[in-house]
Motif scaffolding. Structure first.
Motif, PDB file in Angstrom:
ATOM      1  N   TYR B 110     -30.565   0.997   5.280  1.00  0.00           N
ATOM      2  CA  TYR B 110     -31.289   1.864   4.351  1.00  0.00           C
ATOM      3  C   TYR B 110     -32.614   1.241   3.931  1.00  0.00           C
ATOM      4  O   TYR B 110     -33.641   1.909   3.857  1.00  0.00           O
ATOM      5  CB  TYR B 110     -30.410   2.097   3.119  1.00  0.00           C
ATOM      6  CG  TYR B 110     -30.930   3.111   2.141  1.00  0.00           C
ATOM      7  CD1 TYR B 110     -30.445   4.408   2.130  1.00  0.00           C
ATOM      8  CD2 TYR B 110     -31.901   2.773   1.202  1.00  0.00           C
ATOM      9  CE1 TYR B 110     -30.906   5.336   1.226  1.00  0.00           C
ATOM     10  CE2 TYR B 110     -32.369   3.708   0.295  1.00  0.00           C
ATOM     11  CZ  TYR B 110     -31.860   4.981   0.310  1.00  0.00           C
ATOM     12  OH  TYR B 110     -32.329   5.897  -0.582  1.00  0.00           O
ATOM     13  N   ALA B 111     -32.574  -0.065   3.655  1.00  0.00           N
ATOM     14  CA  ALA B 111     -33.770  -0.754   3.158  1.00  0.00           C
ATOM     15  C   ALA B 111     -34.954  -0.548   4.101  1.00  0.00           C
ATOM     16  O   ALA B 111     -36.045  -0.174   3.671  1.00  0.00           O
ATOM     17  CB  ALA B 111     -33.477  -2.239   2.981  1.00  0.00           C
ATOM     18  N   ARG B 113     -35.085   1.619   6.772  1.00  0.00           N
ATOM     19  CA  ARG B 113     -35.244   2.933   7.397  1.00  0.00           C
ATOM     20  C   ARG B 113     -35.394   4.080   6.408  1.00  0.00           C
ATOM     21  O   ARG B 113     -35.799   5.157   6.798  1.00  0.00           O
ATOM     22  CB  ARG B 113     -34.046   3.202   8.319  1.00  0.00           C
ATOM     23  CG  ARG B 113     -33.808   2.104   9.330  1.00  0.00           C
ATOM     24  CD  ARG B 113     -34.639   2.281  10.580  1.00  0.00           C
ATOM     25  NE  ARG B 113     -34.005   3.253  11.439  1.00  0.00           N
ATOM     26  CZ  ARG B 113     -34.593   4.352  11.883  1.00  0.00           C
ATOM     27  NH1 ARG B 113     -35.809   4.636  11.529  1.00  0.00           N
ATOM     28  NH2 ARG B 113     -33.958   5.179  12.657  1.00  0.00           N
ATOM     29  N   PRO B 115     -34.097   6.808   3.153  1.00  0.00           N
ATOM     30  CA  PRO B 115     -32.949   7.690   2.926  1.00  0.00           C
ATOM     31  C   PRO B 115     -32.736   8.760   3.998  1.00  0.00           C
ATOM     32  O   PRO B 115     -31.625   9.208   4.198  1.00  0.00           O
ATOM     33  CB  PRO B 115     -33.251   8.331   1.574  1.00  0.00           C
ATOM     34  CG  PRO B 115     -34.706   8.138   1.349  1.00  0.00           C
ATOM     35  CD  PRO B 115     -35.112   6.917   2.105  1.00  0.00           C
ATOM     36  N   PHE B 116     -33.781   9.169   4.673  1.00  0.00           N
ATOM     37  CA  PHE B 116     -33.630  10.334   5.550  1.00  0.00           C
ATOM     38  C   PHE B 116     -33.622   9.980   7.040  1.00  0.00           C
ATOM     39  O   PHE B 116     -33.628  10.853   7.890  1.00  0.00           O
ATOM     40  CB  PHE B 116     -34.736  11.353   5.278  1.00  0.00           C
ATOM     41  CG  PHE B 116     -34.833  11.734   3.828  1.00  0.00           C
ATOM     42  CD1 PHE B 116     -33.739  12.260   3.165  1.00  0.00           C
ATOM     43  CD2 PHE B 116     -36.013  11.528   3.124  1.00  0.00           C
ATOM     44  CE1 PHE B 116     -33.806  12.585   1.824  1.00  0.00           C
ATOM     45  CE2 PHE B 116     -36.091  11.858   1.780  1.00  0.00           C
ATOM     46  CZ  PHE B 116     -34.983  12.382   1.130  1.00  0.00           C
ATOM     47  N   ALA B 117     -33.629   8.675   7.337  1.00  0.00           N
ATOM     48  CA  ALA B 117     -33.748   8.266   8.735  1.00  0.00           C
ATOM     49  C   ALA B 117     -32.490   8.632   9.516  1.00  0.00           C
ATOM     50  O   ALA B 117     -31.395   8.688   8.974  1.00  0.00           O
ATOM     51  CB  ALA B 117     -33.973   6.769   8.802  1.00  0.00           C
ATOM     52  N   VAL B 118     -32.683   8.882  10.795  1.00  0.00           N
ATOM     53  CA  VAL B 118     -31.557   9.107  11.693  1.00  0.00           C
ATOM     54  C   VAL B 118     -31.153   7.745  12.246  1.00  0.00           C
ATOM     55  O   VAL B 118     -32.001   6.926  12.590  1.00  0.00           O
ATOM     56  CB  VAL B 118     -31.963  10.061  12.833  1.00  0.00           C
ATOM     57  CG1 VAL B 118     -30.789  10.288  13.773  1.00  0.00           C
ATOM     58  CG2 VAL B 118     -32.464  11.374  12.276  1.00  0.00           C
ATOM     59  N   HIS B 119     -29.858   7.526  12.289  1.00  0.00           N
ATOM     60  CA  HIS B 119     -29.338   6.259  12.791  1.00  0.00           C
ATOM     61  C   HIS B 119     -29.706   6.101  14.258  1.00  0.00           C
ATOM     62  O   HIS B 119     -29.277   6.887  15.099  1.00  0.00           O
ATOM     63  CB  HIS B 119     -27.819   6.279  12.613  1.00  0.00           C
ATOM     64  CG  HIS B 119     -27.192   4.942  12.770  1.00  0.00           C
ATOM     65  ND1 HIS B 119     -27.411   3.923  11.881  1.00  0.00           N
ATOM     66  CD2 HIS B 119     -26.369   4.446  13.713  1.00  0.00           C
ATOM     67  CE1 HIS B 119     -26.732   2.867  12.267  1.00  0.00           C
ATOM     68  NE2 HIS B 119     -26.094   3.152  13.374  1.00  0.00           N
TER      69      HIS B 119
END
Lengths: 359, 263
Positions: B110-111, B113, B115-119
Motif C-alpha cells: 500500500y505504501a 502503490r 489505495p487504488f493500485a491493481v496488484h
C-alpha cells in the motif's frame, strides 16, 4: 538494493506444525472467480425462480398483473435490501474487527427504528418528503448509535465481542424502551402498521423511484467501498498498523461508517429492521472466499442479493404450504430472525471465550 | 547544529515532549538520525520507548517539540510519504487473524502503490522475495491464527521488507522470541544494516545493541540520558544508572563483548 540471502532453517518444517493443516486462504484467483460465478448463478436462479414460486394457485388472467405489480417490485426490494445489509455487515465487521458486528447486533438498526417511530409519533407522515424524510431521520438515528458504540469501544480500548455485543444489547434495550413508549401513545391503526414494520418485511413496496434511489445509493456505496478495498483490509489488520502502512485511517473509517450507516438507515426506513442478514452473509462468504475485501465485497453483494429474496420467498409461502385454505404471508423478518438467531448461536459457541476475534 | 548535518539527516527530533493520558513521559528530547544508522532505544519498562517510537512515525501526537523527516516537518508529511520512508514492525498483532501470511505481506505494498493500485506482477515478485528473505516461503498461504509469536514477528519483518522503505522501526523485536528465532532475526538485521538500511529498534536487550553495533539512545526519568555507541555505553556505568541493576561484562572466545545481568 539487493535483498539479503535467505535464512532457511532446518527446524522450520520440522516443528512448526505444518502437518495436517489445510490452509483456507489458499484459494487462488481462479477458484475465487469460480466461486463468484457460482454465486452469480445462484442470483440468476433466485431472480427467475422466487417470483414464480407460489403456494397458492392464482387465476391465470391475474398472474401477469401479480408478477409485474407485486412479485417483481418485491423481489427487487429484497435484492437491494439484502445487498445493502450484507455490505453494511461486512463493513462493521471490518471496522470493529469483530465477526459478530452487524447493524442489528450493534443496535444501529434499533437507533434508526427509534428515530423513525419518534417521527411517526410526532405526527410525521410515512411518505414525508416523498419517503426521503424518514430515511434522513433513520440516518440520524443510525449515526448516533454508531458514534456511541465506537466511542465506547475507543473509551474502553476494547473491541472484544463481549463489549460490542453488550453495547449493542444496551442500545437495543434503550431504543426498544423508547419505541414501546412511543407505541403507547399511538392510535390503534398506527400501532398495527408500526408493529408490522418493526418485524421487517419487503412487501411494503412503495413508489418505484424510492426503490431506485436506494438501489443507486447501495450501488454507489458498493463501488466506493470496493475502491477502498486495500484500506479496508489494512484497517482489519489494526488501525496503528494501517496508519504505519500509509492509510489515512480517520478518513477511511469516517467514509466507511457513513456509507454503511446510510445503507442501513435507508433499508430500515423502507423495510424495517431486518436482522442477521448482515451477520450471516459476510461471515459465510469470508470463510469461503477469504477476508480480502477485493473478493469478499462482490461475494457479499451477490449472496446478499440472493439470500433475502430466498428468505422472503419462504416467508411468503410457508403458511400457504402448511394449509392451503388461507393465503396468509409471513414478513421476511420472521425467517431471517429464526435463521440468523441459530447462526449467531453457532458462531458464538465456536468462538473462543478469551478471543476478541474469531481465529 | 551543523548545517551539513541538517541537510543529510534522515530524522530529527527537537525538544520533544510526550504525554500519555495527561502524564508527561518524556521531556525535551533531541537527537538526529543519519541515513544508514542503527539506533537502539534503550530504557527500563514504562519509560516511554514505544511512545517515542510511535511519535517518530507520527502515530502518536507530540505534546511539544518538532520532528523532521527528510527535512520536512512530520506533521506536514502525508501518511503515505511517512510509510514510504519508514516501515514499522509491531511487537504484537492485534488485527483479524483470518488473513494469510501472503495477505499481510501484500498489504504492505500500500505504501508504495497507493489505495487504488491493481496488484501487479512486480508487486508479487517483491512479496515473494520478502518471504524468501525471511524464510517464510512455505508459510505463504498459512493463516496468521496458526502462527507462533516468532513466526508472526517474521511475517511483519517480511511485510516491512515488502514495503521497501529505507528505514525499519522495530518495537521489541526479540522480546517474544526463542533463541532460534532470535538468531535468525539478528542475522537478518545485521545483513540489512550492512546494506545501508536505517534501523531503529526499541529494546532492553543491551546485547542486541552490541551485536548490531548500534548507537544507543538511553532513556530514563523522562529524559534522554545518554547518546553514545553501544560499546562505549556498556563499558561504562551507564547501564547501571539506566536500569538500576548490576551488570557484568564478558568477552567471548571469539573476541565479542557481551553484557550480563549480575545476580
Amino acid at each position: 538494493m539487493s535483498e539479503p540471502t535467505p535464512l532457511i532453517s532446518p527446524h522450520q518444517t520440522a516443528n512448526q506444525g505444518a502437518a495436517g493443516f489445510s490452509p483456507r486462504g489458499s484459494s487462488s484467483s481462479t477458484t475465487r472467480l469460480i466461486l463468484l460465478a457460482g454465486l452469480l448463478t445462484l442470483l440468476l436462479l433466485t431472480i427467475w425462480f422466487t417470483p414464480r414460486l407460489s403456494a397458492i394457485r392464482h387465476d391465470p388472467d391475474q398472474l401477469p398483473m401479480i408478477m409485474e405489480q407485486l412479485r417483481k417490485p418485491r423481489l427487487h426490494l429484497a435484492m437491494i435490501a439484502g445487498a445493502g445489509l450484507a455490505l453494511s455487515g461486512m463493513i462493521f465487521q471490518a471496522l470493529f474487527r469483530n465477526p459478530l458486528a452487524e447493524p442489528f447486533t450493534l443496535g444501529i438498526s434499533s437507533g434508526a427504528s427509534l428515530a423513525i417511530v419518534l417521527g411517526l409519533a410526532l405526527g410525521l407522515h410515512p411518505a414525508w418528503l416523498g419517503g426521503i424524510g424518514m430515511m434522513v431521520l433513520a440516518l440520524i438515528g443510525a449515526l448516533a448509535v454508531v458514534m456511541m458504540v465506537y466511542g465506547l469501544a475507543q473509551l474502553r480500548r476494547d473491541r472484544s465481542t463481549a463489549t460490542l455485543l453488550l453495547a449493542g444489547v444496551c442500545i437495543n434495550f434503550i431504543c426498544g424502551a423508547g419505541i414501546v413508549l412511543m407505541q403507547y401513545f399511538m392510535r390503534q391503526y398506527e400501532l398495527q402498521a408500526v408493529i408490522y414494520w418493526l418485524i421487517g418485511s419487503v412487501d411494503v413496496i412503495g413508489p418505484g423511484r424510492i426503490r431506485l434511489l436506494v438501489a443507486l445509493v447501495v450501488g454507489a456505496g458498493a463501488v466506493a467501498l470496493w475502491l477502498m478495498h486495500r484500506s479496508l483490509d489494512l484497517l482489519m489488520m489494526g488501525e496503528q498498523l494501517a496508519a504505519s502502512r500509509g492509510v489515512n485511517v480517520a478518513l477511511t473509517r469516517a467514509l466507511s461508517y457513513f456509507i454503511a450507516s446510510t445503507m442501513t438507515a435507508m433499508i430500515v426506513a423502507l423495510c424495517g429492521p431486518i436482522a442477521f442478514v448482515g451477520l450471516l452473509v459476510p461471515h459465510t462468504m469470508r470463510s469461503l472466499i477469504g477476508p480480502s475485501h477485493r473478493w469478499l465485497l462482490p461475494a457479499c453483494l451477490l449472496f446478499g442479493m440472493s439470500l433475502l429474496p430466498i428468505c422472503d420467498c419462504l416467508a411468503r409461502n410457508l403458511l400457504g404450504w402448511y394449509s392451503s385454505s388461507h393465503a396468509l404471508e409471513l414478513p421476511v423478518g420472521v425467517v431471517t430472525n429464526v435463521l440468523g438467531g441459530f447462526f449467531f448461536l453457532i458462531v458464538l459457541i465456536r468462538q473462543r471465550n478469551d478471543r476478541p476475534l474469531l481465529a | 547544529m551543523d548545517v551539513t548535518q541538517q541537510i543529510q539527516s534522515f530524522l530529527q527530533a527537537e525538544n520533544l515532549t510526550l504525554d500519555r493520558g495527561g502524564r508527561i513521559v518524556l521531556r525535551d528530547i533531541s537527537f538526529t538520525i543519519q541515513p544508514g544508522e542503527c539506533i537502539a532505544l534503550i530504557g527500563p519498562n514504562g519509560v516511554g520507548k514505544t511512545s517515542l517510537l510511535s511519535a517518530l512515525m507520527g502515530l502518536l501526537p507530540v505534546t511539544s517539540g518538532q520532528i523532521t523527516l527528510n527535512q520536512r516537518p512530520l506533521v506536514l508529511t502525508s501518511r503515505r510519504a511517512i510509510a514510504c520512508a519508514i516501515a514499522y514492525v509491531p511487537q504484537l498483532y492485534e488485527g483479524f487473524t483470518g488473513f494469510t501470511v501472503h495477505d499481510l505481506v501484500a498489504a504492505a505494498r500500500y505504501a508504495q502503490r497507493g489505495p487504488f493500485a491493481v496488484h501487479s506482477r512486480a508487486d508479487e515478485q517483491i512479496i515473494t522475495d520478502a518471504l524468501h528473505t525471511t524464510g517464510l516461503t512455505d508459510f505463504r498461504e498459512r493463516l496468521v491464527s496458526c502462527l507462533s509469536g516468532g513466526e508472526r514477528q517474521k511475517v511483519f519483518l517480511a511485510a516491512a521488507l515488502a514495503q521497501q522503505s529505507p528505514a525499519l522501526f522495530l518495537d521489541e523485536p526479540t522480546t517474544a522470541l526463542d533463541p532460534h528465532h532470535q538468531q535468525q532475526l539478528i542475522t537478518l538485521l545485521q545483513q540489512l544494516r550492512t546494506q545501508g538500511r536505517t534501523i531503529l529498534f526499541v529494546s532492553h536487550d543491551l546485547n542486541l545493541a552490541l551485536m548490531l553495533d548500534a548507537r544507543v539512545l538511553a532513556l530514563a526519568n523522562q529524559q534522554l540520558l545518554y547518546d553514545e555507541p553501544a560499546k562505549i555505553f556498556v563499558n561504562s556505568d551507564h547501564p547501571q544508572q539506566i536500569f538500576q541493576a548490576d551488570f557484568q561484562r564478558i568477552t567471548t572466545p571469539t573476541g565479542q563483548e557481551r553484557i550480563l545481568l549480575h545476580v
